[in-house]
Scaffold this motif. Structure first.
Motif, PDB file in Angstrom:
ATOM      1  N   ASP A  77       0.832  -1.207   0.000  1.00 33.80           N
ATOM      2  CA  ASP A  77       0.000   0.000   0.000  1.00 33.80           C
ATOM      3  C   ASP A  77       0.864   1.253   0.000  1.00 33.80           C
ATOM      4  O   ASP A  77       0.948   1.986   1.000  1.00 33.80           O
ATOM      5  N   ARG A 105      -4.444   3.804   3.252  1.00 32.45           N
ATOM      6  CA  ARG A 105      -4.779   2.439   3.676  1.00 32.45           C
ATOM      7  C   ARG A 105      -3.553   1.663   4.139  1.00 32.45           C
ATOM      8  O   ARG A 105      -3.676   0.524   4.581  1.00 32.45           O
ATOM      9  N   PRO A 150      -1.518  -3.554   4.829  1.00 27.53           N
ATOM     10  CA  PRO A 150      -2.671  -2.714   5.162  1.00 27.53           C
ATOM     11  C   PRO A 150      -2.569  -2.191   6.589  1.00 27.53           C
ATOM     12  O   PRO A 150      -1.942  -2.803   7.457  1.00 27.53           O
TER      13      PRO A 150
END
Length: 200
Positions: A77, A105, A150
């Motif tokens: 991410d 995120r 994440p």
């Protein structure tokens, strides 16, 4: 320079050695620039007496001309995932900066360095962001993968604190840790009363 003068440009080999006239091969593996300069000066001092004299008449300087580059992969991410060619002295922070940093995120508490197909180290960016400390930063090697997973557990702090915001909590962290992250409570806060809203 001094009583004796010459300039020599040496390329560090893959075995981390250089070849210097009069003293031969010098092994630089794992040395900082300062340590390398001391080693080279000591070796030259055995040939040029003016370097080691009580009042030196010959002096040595060692500088870096050009740094080699390495390729690392920044995945997960991040804003711009992919392969990057960066300086050989670059760290995780430098690599993430090139990739635009974690997305909203992405985790900032559990950056993973994967080296030789194994998890090498975890990096917590909060230490750098909140205190400016680079103690947890890791120097990268060619072929390393910087993976941003994440985001983990999030908690919002509002009210009478120094830095009201949304924070990511590492596993095992609780209310006291959260208060440290937000800079503590203000002098106007009622410390014996807090409202915890939990979404289940």
């Amino acid at each position: 320079w001094g009583d004796n003068q010459f300039t020599h440009a040496a390329t560090v080999t893959r075995e981390a050695t250089i070849s210097v006239p009069d003293i031969g091969q010098v092994v630089l593996n794992g040395l900082t620039l300062g340590q390398a300069k001391r080693l080279i000066t000591d070796r030259l001092g055995a040939v040029y007496s003016g370097i080691r004299a009580r009042r030196p008449t010959t002096f040595v300087d060692v500088t870096l001309g050009k740094l080699r580059t390495i390729q690392v992969f920044i995945l997960g991410d991040v804003v711009r995932p992919g392969g990057y060619t960066i300086s050989s002295v670059a760290t995780v922070l430098n690599a993430l900066y090139n990739a635009g940093g974690p997305t909203p995120r992405g985790s900032m508490r559990d950056i993973r360095i994967i080296r030789h197909n194994q998890l090498y180290q975890h990096v917590d960016l909060y230490g750098y962001i909140l205190t400016g400390s680079k103690a947890g930063d890791v120097r990268l090697q060619s072929g390393d993968v910087v993976f941003v997973p994440p985001i983990g557990k999030q908690t919002a702090v509002v009210g009478e604190v120094h830095r009201p915001a949304i924070y990511e909590l590492a596993p095992g962290e609780g209310l006291q840790d959260l208060l440290k992250l937000c800079g503590g409570v203000l002098t106007t806060a009622v410390v014996d009363h807090a409202l915890i809203d939990r979404v289940v």
